[in-house]
Design an enzyme around this catalytic site. Structure first.
Site, PDB file in Angstrom:
ATOM      1  N   MET A 118       1.025   3.287  -4.562  1.00 44.62           N
ATOM      2  CA  MET A 118       1.533   4.613  -4.924  1.00 44.62           C
ATOM      3  C   MET A 118       0.912   5.142  -6.218  1.00 44.62           C
ATOM      4  O   MET A 118       1.615   5.692  -7.080  1.00 44.62           O
ATOM      5  CB  MET A 118       3.062   4.562  -5.023  1.00 44.62           C
ATOM      6  CG  MET A 118       3.742   4.125  -3.733  1.00 44.62           C
ATOM      7  SD  MET A 118       3.352   5.146  -2.275  1.00 44.62           S
ATOM      8  CE  MET A 118       4.450   6.526  -2.549  1.00 44.62           C
ATOM      9  N   HIS A 160      -1.386   6.853   5.124  1.00 46.08           N
ATOM     10  CA  HIS A 160      -0.419   7.843   4.649  1.00 46.08           C
ATOM     11  C   HIS A 160       0.597   8.130   5.754  1.00 46.08           C
ATOM     12  O   HIS A 160       0.212   8.315   6.912  1.00 46.08           O
ATOM     13  CB  HIS A 160      -1.155   9.127   4.255  1.00 46.08           C
ATOM     14  CG  HIS A 160      -0.230  10.188   3.759  1.00 46.08           C
ATOM     15  ND1 HIS A 160       0.347  10.142   2.504  1.00 46.08           N
ATOM     16  CD2 HIS A 160       0.245  11.307   4.362  1.00 46.08           C
ATOM     17  CE1 HIS A 160       1.131  11.194   2.356  1.00 46.08           C
ATOM     18  NE2 HIS A 160       1.093  11.920   3.461  1.00 46.08           N
ATOM     19  N   ASP A 183     -10.864  10.274  -1.222  1.00 47.52           N
ATOM     20  CA  ASP A 183     -11.798  11.010  -2.085  1.00 47.52           C
ATOM     21  C   ASP A 183     -11.055  11.400  -3.361  1.00 47.52           C
ATOM     22  O   ASP A 183      -9.990  10.831  -3.652  1.00 47.52           O
ATOM     23  CB  ASP A 183     -12.420  12.211  -1.333  1.00 47.52           C
ATOM     24  CG  ASP A 183     -11.387  13.282  -1.003  1.00 47.52           C
ATOM     25  OD1 ASP A 183     -10.219  13.168  -1.437  1.00 47.52           O
ATOM     26  OD2 ASP A 183     -11.752  14.251  -0.309  1.00 47.52           O
TER      27      ASP A 183
HETATM   28  C1  GAR Z   1       3.634   3.232   4.198  1.00 44.36           C
HETATM   29  O1  GAR Z   1       4.360   4.018   5.092  1.00 44.36           O
HETATM   30  C2  GAR Z   1       2.502   4.033   3.574  1.00 44.36           C
HETATM   31  O2  GAR Z   1       1.961   4.992   4.435  1.00 44.36           O
HETATM   32  C3  GAR Z   1       3.221   4.708   2.442  1.00 44.36           C
HETATM   33  O3  GAR Z   1       4.034   3.711   1.906  1.00 44.36           O
HETATM   34  C4  GAR Z   1       4.471   2.852   2.976  1.00 44.36           C
HETATM   35  C5  GAR Z   1       4.247   1.434   2.540  1.00 44.36           C
HETATM   36  O4  GAR Z   1       4.933   0.558   3.369  1.00 44.36           O
HETATM   37  N1  GAR Z   1       2.283   5.229   1.505  1.00 44.36           N
HETATM   38  C6  GAR Z   1       2.429   6.393   0.890  1.00 44.36           C
HETATM   39  O5  GAR Z   1       3.413   7.091   1.016  1.00 44.36           O
HETATM   40  C7  GAR Z   1       1.277   6.805   0.017  1.00 44.36           C
HETATM   41  N2  GAR Z   1       1.341   8.189  -0.292  1.00 44.36           N
HETATM   42  P1  GAR Z   1       4.729  -1.020   3.218  1.00 44.36           P
HETATM   43  O6  GAR Z   1       4.825  -1.344   1.709  1.00 44.36           O
HETATM   44  O7  GAR Z   1       5.850  -1.633   3.968  1.00 44.36           O
HETATM   45  O8  GAR Z   1       3.387  -1.376   3.765  1.00 44.36           O
END
Ligand code: GAR
Length: 216
Positions: free
Chosen positions: A106, A125, A157
């Site tokens: 994040m 994402h 990017d």
């Molecule tokens: C995922 O859904 C990913 O797409 C999101 O965090 C989650 C992580 O899950 N990422 C974002 O929102 C980035 N902007 P995880 O820790 O269980 O893999």
């Protein structure tokens, strides 16, 4: 008697992945499980290290349980955002990755990181980009009243979730959804998509032509 003929088997090298996490790490776990199940040689890639921007998260615990090296690079331990970005770049580079995967990481990386890993830095994402970029992709789609949403695996990017798209998965929004229920269904699709996409680009290679990603 026929002479034995020495065969030359050229195996394509297993690509080195560094995975970056900030939370529960279920996408990381999906990669680790797929590689363990089919072997790194068959999958085409192995995870060589896991990095995070914070301590005490399940994502790091998963890496430790898998016996992988981990590192933590926190913004607050550095004088500036640029210094943090330089430290993160060095920490990742120490593991000589072919690909870096942001799996729920994040943080927006800076210029130095992109100069080193641009074109080989993959993010996942939880929305259908270019709709609902940023830190709250699931919440924003729900609040907007979207009827379908999903997930996008893309190269990073210098914008926020603006890089060339590699693959997307679609998830229907249900009337009774709240953010957490919808996110869980998205993550179910997302984990499979990420495993599939990372394996394909590792095994086959790819070209980025403007906004288009061509997997070879
Ligand atoms: C995922 O859904 C990913 O797409 C999101 O965090 C989650 C992580 O899950 N990422 C974002 O929102 C980035 N902007 P995880 O820790 O269980 O893999």
């Amino acid at each position: 008697m026929a002479e034995s003929v020495a065969e030359t088997v050229t195996e394509s090298p297993v690509k080195r992945l560094v995975v970056l996490v900030s939370g529960s790490g279920t996408n990381l776990q999906a990669l680790l499980d797929a590689i363990a199940e089919m072997s790194a040689a068959v999958y085409g890639a192995e995870v060589v290290a896991v990095g995070a921007d914070r301590d005490g998260i399940e994502g790091l615990a998963r890496a430790e349980r898998a016996g992988l090296p981990t590192f933590v690079c926190r913004v607050k331990d550095h004088e500036s955002r640029e210094a943090w970005d330089a430290a993160l770049t060095e920490a990742v580079d120490a593991y000589e990755p072919d690909l870096v995967v942001s799996a729920g990481f994040m943080k927006i990386v800076g210029k130095e990181f992109l100069a080193r890993f641009g074109g080989r830095f993959v993010n996942t994402h939880p929305a259908l980009l270019p709709s609902f970029p940023g830190a709250h992709g699931v919440r924003d789609a729900l609040a907007y009243g979207a009827k379908v949403t999903g997930c996008t695996v893309h190269f990073v990017d210098d914008g926020v979730d603006t890089g060339p798209i590699i693959a997307q998965g679609v998830v229907e929004v249900r009337d009774e959804d709240d953010e957490s229920a919808l996110h869980e269904r998205i993550k179910d699709v997302e984990r499979r998509l990420l495993v599939e996409v990372v394996g394909r680009i590792a095994r086959n290679g790819y070209r980025i032509e403007g906004r288009k990603v061509v997997i070879l």
